[in-house]
Design an enzyme around this catalytic site. Sequence first.
Site, mmCIF file in Angstrom:
data_model
loop_
_atom_site.group_PDB
_atom_site.id
_atom_site.type_symbol
_atom_site.label_atom_id
_atom_site.label_comp_id
_atom_site.label_asym_id
_atom_site.label_seq_id
_atom_site.Cartn_x
_atom_site.Cartn_y
_atom_site.Cartn_z
ATOM 1 N N SER A 258 -10.344 -6.286 10.655
ATOM 2 C CA SER A 258 -11.606 -5.663 10.279
ATOM 3 C C SER A 258 -12.388 -6.699 9.497
ATOM 4 C CB SER A 258 -11.318 -4.432 9.412
ATOM 5 O OG SER A 258 -12.519 -3.775 9.104
ATOM 6 N N GLU B 20 -6.424 -1.125 16.095
ATOM 7 C CA GLU B 20 -7.014 -2.069 15.146
ATOM 8 C C GLU B 20 -6.021 -3.136 14.677
ATOM 9 O OE1 GLU B 20 -9.163 -0.210 11.911
ATOM 10 O OE2 GLU B 20 -8.756 -1.952 10.637
ATOM 11 N N ARG C 245 0.841 -1.210 0.000
ATOM 12 C CA ARG C 245 0.000 0.000 0.000
ATOM 13 C C ARG C 245 0.866 1.245 0.000
ATOM 14 N NH1 ARG C 245 -4.828 -1.780 4.261
ATOM 15 N NH2 ARG C 245 -5.215 -3.798 3.242
ATOM 16 N N ARG D 63 2.068 1.039 10.368
ATOM 17 C CA ARG D 63 1.574 1.369 9.022
ATOM 18 C C ARG D 63 2.739 1.324 8.046
ATOM 19 N NH1 ARG D 63 -3.151 3.640 7.627
ATOM 20 N NH2 ARG D 63 -3.606 4.213 9.778
ATOM 21 N N ARG E 203 0.921 -6.346 12.581
ATOM 22 C CA ARG E 203 0.320 -5.779 13.777
ATOM 23 C C ARG E 203 0.263 -6.802 14.900
ATOM 24 N NH1 ARG E 203 -4.175 -1.368 11.567
ATOM 25 N NH2 ARG E 203 -2.589 -0.108 10.523
#
Length: 430
Positions: free
Chosen positions: A355, A352, A265, A280, A394
Amino acid sequence: MFDVRLLRAEPETVERALADKGGAELVRRVLAIDERRRARVREADDLKAQRNRASELIAQAKRRGEDAAADIARQREVGDRIKVLDGELRTIDDELEGLVAEIPNLPHPSVPPGTSDADNVEVRSWGTPREFGFVPRPHEELGEELGLLDLPRAARMAKARFAIMWGPLARLSRALAQFMLDLHTREHGYTELWLPQLVNGETMLRTGQLPKFEEQLFKTQEADEGRTLYLIPTAEVPLSALHFDETLPEASLPRRYTAYSPCYRREAGTYGKDMKGIYRQHQFDKVELVKIATPEQADAELESMVDNAETVLRRLELPYRVVERCVGDLGFSTTRGYDIEVWRPALGKYTEISSCSNYGAFGGRRGKIRYRSAAGGRSEFCATLNGSGLAVGRTIIAVLENYQEADGTVTMPPALAPYLNGLERLTAER
RNA sequence: GGAGGGGUGACCGAGCGGCCGAAGGUGCGGCACUGGAAAUGCCGUGCACGGGCGAACCCUGUGCCGUGGGUUCAAAUCCCACCCCCUCCGCCA
């Protein structure tokens, strides 16, 4: 992809339901164009029927050896008219498709109201954050001091937001991925797939990544061909593209797929945000879960999917909570979804780590994934669901921070023992 | 990279520009035959979108022979572009 038929049948309901999501005024425009389109289709179809009849007559006349020049001349005009109509129809179709593609999915009636993640509702939590006899430190400090997390060299050979993991930390990453895959395939009934990590533009379009998120994607080109391929931002892309344009037997549903893949990403527009550590990154690993189900099965499948992801954290003994996303925090395609947030001792809050979303038939319609019951009859669009189970990077963060000791070493979660070949603790590399 | 061959229904496979949504076979479903089965025989067997009252059954129109264009009154059939597959040679993890 929104269901235009639903929109035709109950425009008021749709407008009301989309008020929060800001798609209401689209409804009227779509209905107007749809009306125009159907009138045009009808006109063109009638002309084509006429043409087909006339062609048949011409054929018969020719077989009898008669001259059909007059009929042929007349038909030429009909053909021209059809060509014009079809051309207009194409324009209308493009316009309609473009508009419909902008209509978001309807939130499930039970979704809590709200405008941002601040309005999300905690539905449950698990585990008790550990009492440290010292001030717990963030993962990037732990990793760097152990000599296992190397961000400077990664930045040097690539750019910021890339990482290098050394020795036992790399092994931890691999162990986590394998642990998750084994759990989902052996205990949760998922089938593991290995998939392309570069896909073409059409796949990106049909999975909803393009054109909206173009600036979030890495793009490649084959050296001597013009063709563009994109690096996947998640295995959800190839996984959900798997059955595009297929009609599946209802008995084979629900299908549960999992895949481990790197994710790429660009994270454009997030500079300065989450810059510390590996929270991130431009490249991270993730074990993804995707389900294809009937719309009736989808609600229950969402619940079990969340539980499948939670199980990873429970086995790793990492405290977490589950929040249901409010209307304003639901994605474009999502009708209902949960986030799982893991405890971060160094931050003193949950962040987070997964999801899970139910796209309902919205997802099946976009990919033209249908199912047909054994009894036959019309095919229906499948519901699609996806979730992370989990993001490996994560999870590494959570392990480092929750399992750290006063001396800066990190104990390994017992559940990972079968995957670590005797490694019980991360210690400083010499 | 070079040379050649090919993409037709669930599968195999035929198909002179009109009589082709598509022969034939296999498979599948039903029926007959049988104590039951096999074999055999008969019948049936695509999808999408639109219309007929958007309940069902049904009727009807259009489109679909890799994809997209074009030629033509008319295209599976002719032309162009693209995609994919296969064979041989070369290169290569």
